[in-house]
Design a protein around this motif. Structure first.
Motif, short mmCIF file in Angstrom:
data_model
loop_
_atom_site.label_atom_id
_atom_site.label_comp_id
_atom_site.label_asym_id
_atom_site.label_seq_id
_atom_site.Cartn_x
_atom_site.Cartn_y
_atom_site.Cartn_z
N GLY A 259 0.79 -1.21 0.02
CA GLY A 259 -0.03 0.09 0.00
C GLY A 259 0.92 1.42 0.02
O GLY A 259 2.09 1.23 0.23
N GLY A 260 0.10 2.37 -0.23
CA GLY A 260 0.80 3.72 -0.03
C GLY A 260 0.06 4.96 0.81
O GLY A 260 -0.14 5.84 0.61
N GLU A 261 -0.43 4.08 1.99
CA GLU A 261 -0.88 5.09 2.99
C GLU A 261 -0.14 5.43 4.24
O GLU A 261 0.70 4.54 4.46
N PRO A 262 -0.26 6.66 4.86
CA PRO A 262 0.53 7.13 5.75
C PRO A 262 0.39 5.96 7.03
O PRO A 262 -0.87 5.24 7.11
N GLU B 110 10.30 9.46 11.95
CA GLU B 110 9.50 8.05 12.11
C GLU B 110 9.54 7.35 10.86
O GLU B 110 9.79 6.07 10.81
N TYR B 111 9.71 7.90 9.90
CA TYR B 111 9.54 7.08 8.45
C TYR B 111 11.05 6.88 8.17
O TYR B 111 11.24 5.67 7.70
N ARG B 112 12.11 7.59 8.56
CA ARG B 112 13.45 7.12 8.68
C ARG B 112 13.76 6.06 9.18
O ARG B 112 14.45 4.96 8.65
N GLN B 113 13.02 5.79 10.45
CA GLN B 113 13.31 4.61 11.10
C GLN B 113 12.78 3.37 10.51
O GLN B 113 13.43 2.44 10.55
N ARG B 114 11.75 3.62 9.83
CA ARG B 114 10.98 2.74 9.28
C ARG B 114 11.93 2.21 7.76
O ARG B 114 11.99 0.80 7.49
N ARG B 115 12.16 3.32 7.20
CA ARG B 115 13.22 2.93 6.19
C ARG B 115 14.32 2.10 6.29
O ARG B 115 14.58 1.18 5.70
N GLU B 116 15.08 2.48 7.61
CA GLU B 116 16.14 1.70 7.61
C GLU B 116 15.91 0.31 8.36
O GLU B 116 16.62 -0.58 7.91
N HIS C 194 12.21 -5.85 -10.13
CA HIS C 194 12.35 -5.01 -8.74
C HIS C 194 10.51 -5.21 -7.99
O HIS C 194 9.69 -5.70 -8.96
N LEU C 195 10.64 -4.96 -6.82
CA LEU C 195 9.28 -5.07 -6.23
C LEU C 195 9.33 -3.85 -5.34
O LEU C 195 10.26 -3.48 -4.78
N ARG C 196 8.11 -3.28 -5.28
CA ARG C 196 7.81 -1.95 -4.32
C ARG C 196 7.40 -2.56 -3.13
O ARG C 196 6.48 -3.27 -3.05
N PHE C 197 8.34 -2.27 -1.97
CA PHE C 197 7.71 -2.44 -0.31
C PHE C 197 7.37 -1.24 0.25
O PHE C 197 8.32 -0.32 0.10
N GLY C 198 6.13 -1.03 0.21
CA GLY C 198 5.73 0.25 1.39
C GLY C 198 5.96 -0.13 2.74
O GLY C 198 5.76 -1.10 3.38
N TYR C 199 6.59 1.07 3.16
CA TYR C 199 7.17 0.68 4.87
C TYR C 199 6.40 1.97 5.65
O TYR C 199 6.77 2.40 6.76
N ALA C 200 5.19 2.38 5.02
CA ALA C 200 4.18 3.42 5.83
C ALA C 200 3.43 2.54 6.72
O ALA C 200 2.27 2.40 6.79
N LEU C 201 4.11 1.90 7.69
CA LEU C 201 3.50 0.92 8.62
C LEU C 201 4.02 0.87 9.99
O LEU C 201 4.97 1.68 10.17
N PRO C 202 3.17 0.49 10.98
CA PRO C 202 3.67 0.34 12.25
C PRO C 202 4.99 -0.68 12.26
O PRO C 202 5.03 -1.57 11.54
N ILE C 203 5.80 -0.10 13.17
CA ILE C 203 7.24 -0.92 13.22
C ILE C 203 6.93 -2.22 13.35
O ILE C 203 7.75 -3.10 12.77
N PRO C 204 6.05 -2.76 14.37
CA PRO C 204 6.20 -4.29 14.48
C PRO C 204 5.77 -4.92 13.32
O PRO C 204 6.04 -6.26 13.14
N GLU C 205 4.87 -4.41 12.47
CA GLU C 205 4.40 -5.09 11.18
C GLU C 205 5.69 -5.31 10.11
O GLU C 205 5.76 -5.99 9.52
N ILE C 206 6.55 -4.17 10.33
CA ILE C 206 7.78 -4.38 9.22
C ILE C 206 8.84 -5.27 9.68
O ILE C 206 9.32 -6.02 9.10
N GLU C 207 8.80 -5.41 11.14
CA GLU C 207 9.58 -6.35 11.90
C GLU C 207 9.11 -7.78 11.60
O GLU C 207 10.05 -8.49 11.21
N ALA C 208 7.89 -7.85 11.59
CA ALA C 208 7.10 -9.41 11.23
C ALA C 208 7.45 -9.64 9.75
O ALA C 208 7.75 -10.72 9.44
#
Length: 390
Positions: free
Chosen positions: A44-47, A299-305, A366-380
């Motif tokens: 997705g592409g939602e904040p 907050e987005y920078r943390q998710r990006r990294e 390539h694939l597009r991965f959206g990281y506008a998500l809660p951090i636990p969801e990115i970790e999962a």
């Protein structure tokens, strides 16, 4: 008795216009979830955050105060005044309220821009990979998108690459920074090259600055702020990304004449403007402090990294995006065909992504991965990737 064949048909200008692949993927994900499957939704592409409370309350107050009647189709005066102030101060585009129009999302602004500029048979240069609806918006104007590889342009020169892909029928350039899906942020020097090319060839620039507040490396720069460019640029913005207002459908465009008159006609005879109470929410959003916007950027920078490091750790090579909120790794390790790679990830690891090929041939592999998500969801998601690719 003979039956006469029906002459009913669609307008031919829609023959080349399709439905968004992203919407189709979203529908498939929703079907999986409805069946009780756990899906890591990175397509997705939602904040990651909800619309801030002051913006919601501004809309509620507008309703209570009966701001529910027709408004000027170009936007209420206080909103256009505030937008002109923002564009002049922040984007360095000297703007008067008459040069701004409120739109139903950035999408209507872009639709209006291409309809205002392109005639049947015209060509439009599009830096690619590109946001998927752009090609269909151009085809809907009965024009042709000409894909300009962004990586090639940055490597071999913007001017030379634009010249290589241009034709005698080229009428405009679609210029998106930060870019979706790659996260590339064009520099001022690159903007100057695009501007010089546009001026030399007498082209119009359609600038898409949806992610203007999401720049981690470098600085956002509006091409319309350059000398000689305000009069040949239609710049399109949205409230969706910065303010978490995707469902509100608030956007705007800034342009000089004759383009502003064209935009006014398109808005007038399509939606007749943005819902009145939504405009008051947009007005409130513009009062959001720079501190709050900067906080969300971090907050987005943390998710990006977190996501980029996770992708690289499993062998999916990924450069950190300079802007927006998408990672765009090479996934040929999974499969050379990005559609197949996306299907494999969804089926085997329950990770939803977008195939790079839907963003143009330059996105293949390539694939597009959206990281506008809660951090636990990115970790999962990272854990699921490690388990799948171990």
């Amino acid at each position: 008795m003979t039956t006469k064949a029906s002459g009913l048909r669609l307008a031919k200008r829609l023959d080349e216009v399709g439905f968004s692949d992203i919407v189709q993927i979203r529908n498939k994900v929703m079907a999986l979830r409805a069946a009780g499957e756990k899906v890591h939704m990175l397509h997705g592409g939602e904040p990651y955050f909800e619309t801030p409370e002051p913006i919601k309350y501004a809309a509620i107050s507008a309703l209570v105060e009966n701001h529910t009647h027709y408004a000027p189709s170009s936007g209420i005066a206080p909103l256009r005044e505030a937008l002109a102030t923002k564009l002049t101060a922040k984007n360095k585009i000297p703007t008067t309220p008459d040069q701004v129009i409120a739109c139903v999302g950035g999408s209507q602004a872009l639709y209006g821009a291409f309809q205002s500029v392109l005639d049947p048979g015209d060509d439009a240069l599009v830096f690619s990979p590109y946001w998927t609806p752009i090609a269909d918006l151009i085809r809907g104007a009965q024009a042709r998108p000409l894909l300009v590889p962004t990586s090639t342009a940055r490597r071999h020169g913007i001017t030379a690459t634009l010249a290589q892909f241009s034709t005698p029928h080229t009428r405009c350039i679609y210029y998106n920074t930060p870019q979706n899906p790659s996260g590339i942020v064009f520099t001022r020097e690159e903007a100057e090259e695009v501007a010089a090319f546009a001026i030399e060839r007498d082209l119009v620039v359609v600038a898409d600055e949806a992610y203007e507040d999401l720049v981690y490396d470098g600085t956002h720069f509006s091409i319309a702020s350059l000398p000689g460019m305000a009069e040949r640029t239609i710049t399109c913005f949205t409230f969706s990304k910065t303010y978490g207002m995707t469902g509100w459908r608030g956007g705007y465009a800034v342009a000089h004449e004759p383009f502003m008159t064209a935009l006014r006609k398109i808005v007038l005879y399509s939606t007749n403007g943005v819902p009145t109470f939504v405009q008051y929410a947009m007005l409130q959003a513009l009062k959001t402090s720079d501190t709050e916007i900067s906080y969300r950027l971090e907050e987005y920078r943390q998710r990006r990294e977190l996501l980029v490091n996770g992708l690289n750790s499993v062998g999916l090579d990924c450069e950190p995006p300079a802007g927006a909120f998408y990672a765009f790794p090479n996934v040929e390790k999974i499969h050379k065909n990005s559609r197949t790679a996306a299907e494999i990830l969804l089926e085997k690891a329950h990770i939803a992504t977008i195939p790079g090929s839907v963003f143009g041939a330059q996105g293949e592999g390539h694939l597009r991965f959206g990281y506008a998500l809660p951090i636990p969801e990115i970790e999962a998601c990272v854990e699921a990737l490690k388990h799948f690719l171990a």
